[in-house]
Design an enzyme around this catalytic site. Structure first.
Site, short mmCIF file in Angstrom:
data_model
loop_
_atom_site.label_atom_id
_atom_site.label_comp_id
_atom_site.label_asym_id
_atom_site.label_seq_id
_atom_site.Cartn_x
_atom_site.Cartn_y
_atom_site.Cartn_z
N ARG A 63 0.82 -1.21 0.00
CA ARG A 63 0.00 0.00 0.00
C ARG A 63 0.85 1.26 0.00
NH1 ARG A 63 -3.31 -1.71 4.92
NH2 ARG A 63 -2.34 -3.76 4.74
N GLU A 100 3.60 -9.03 15.10
CA GLU A 100 2.95 -9.45 16.33
C GLU A 100 3.06 -10.96 16.50
OE1 GLU A 100 -0.66 -6.92 15.66
OE2 GLU A 100 -0.81 -7.15 17.83
#
Ligand SMILES: O=P(O)(O)OC[C@H]1O[C@H](OP(=O)(O)OP(=O)(O)O)[C@H](O)[C@@H]1O
Ligand SMILES: Nc1ncnc2[nH]cnc12
Length: 179
Positions: A63, A100
């Site tokens: 993106r 994460e």
């Protein structure tokens, strides 16, 4: 909130539990489909690039490519893609980083960055900061200077800004919207 912030925010769609339960995904595709909003975003990112004296924009796959490339054209600077590992054909510098859950690696063509370059990193979302931090490490390892990081949206409930402090070393972190 200023008009441009309201416009940008109004074109970002929240998608609950994507790509996994518990995540509120910030979908920028409605913004990209609106020429007024996409133009305002491009102008704002280009203005930050010029204001901070950058000579190149690094866009973070995928993106960050969509936002960084038109901003580079508007600002009159070169665009350098930082890609997920294994996608660039030339000699690369790579940087692994923790997500994460698990880890990932990004790469840049070694010849695209060198001493004398001042680089603005552009992406859509700053979440944990892992991707942006790795890109800053790559830029410094290439011998280039960091002009700053500019994102459309900072997720302030995650520790991205704190995580970037060391790698930024005083360079600015600009977020057009903070949620
Ligand atoms: O701050 P972080 O926790 O590193 O997360 C932010 C990154 O995550 C998203 O990219 P993603 O890796 O999902 O890739 P994509 O742009 O190809 O969808 C987003 O576009 C940022 O690059
Ligand atoms: N919540 C989120 N929405 C969109 N992109 C992301 N990248 C990391 N976290 C994200």
């Amino acid at each position: 909130m200023t008009d441009i912030k309201e416009l940008l925010l109004s074109r970002i769609r929240d998608v609950a539990d994507y790509p996994e339960p518990g995540v509120m995904f910030k979908d920028i595709t409605p913004l990209l489909a609106d020429p007024a909003a996409f133009t305002a975003l491009t102008d704002a990112l280009a203005e930050l690039t010029v204001r901070h004296g950058a000579t190149k924009i690094v866009g973070l796959e995928a993106r960050g490519f969509i936002l960084g490339a038109p901003a580079a054209v508007r600002a009159g600077v070169g665009f350098i893609p930082v890609r997920k590992a294994g996608k660039l054909p030339g000699a690369t510098l790579g940087q692994a980083y923790d997500l994460e859950y698990g880890s990932a690696e990004i790469e840049v063509h070694a010849e695209d960055l060198s001493a004398g370059d001042r680089v603005m990193v552009i992406d859509d979302v700053l979440a944990t900061g892992g991707t942006a931090e790795a890109s800053l490490q790559l830029i410094r390892r290439a011998g280039a200077q960091v002009a700053g990081v500019a994102v459309l949206m900072e997720l302030s409930f995650l520790p991205g800004r704190r995580r970037l402090e060391t790698a930024l070393a005083g360079a600015p972190l600009e977020a057009l919207i903070t949620v």
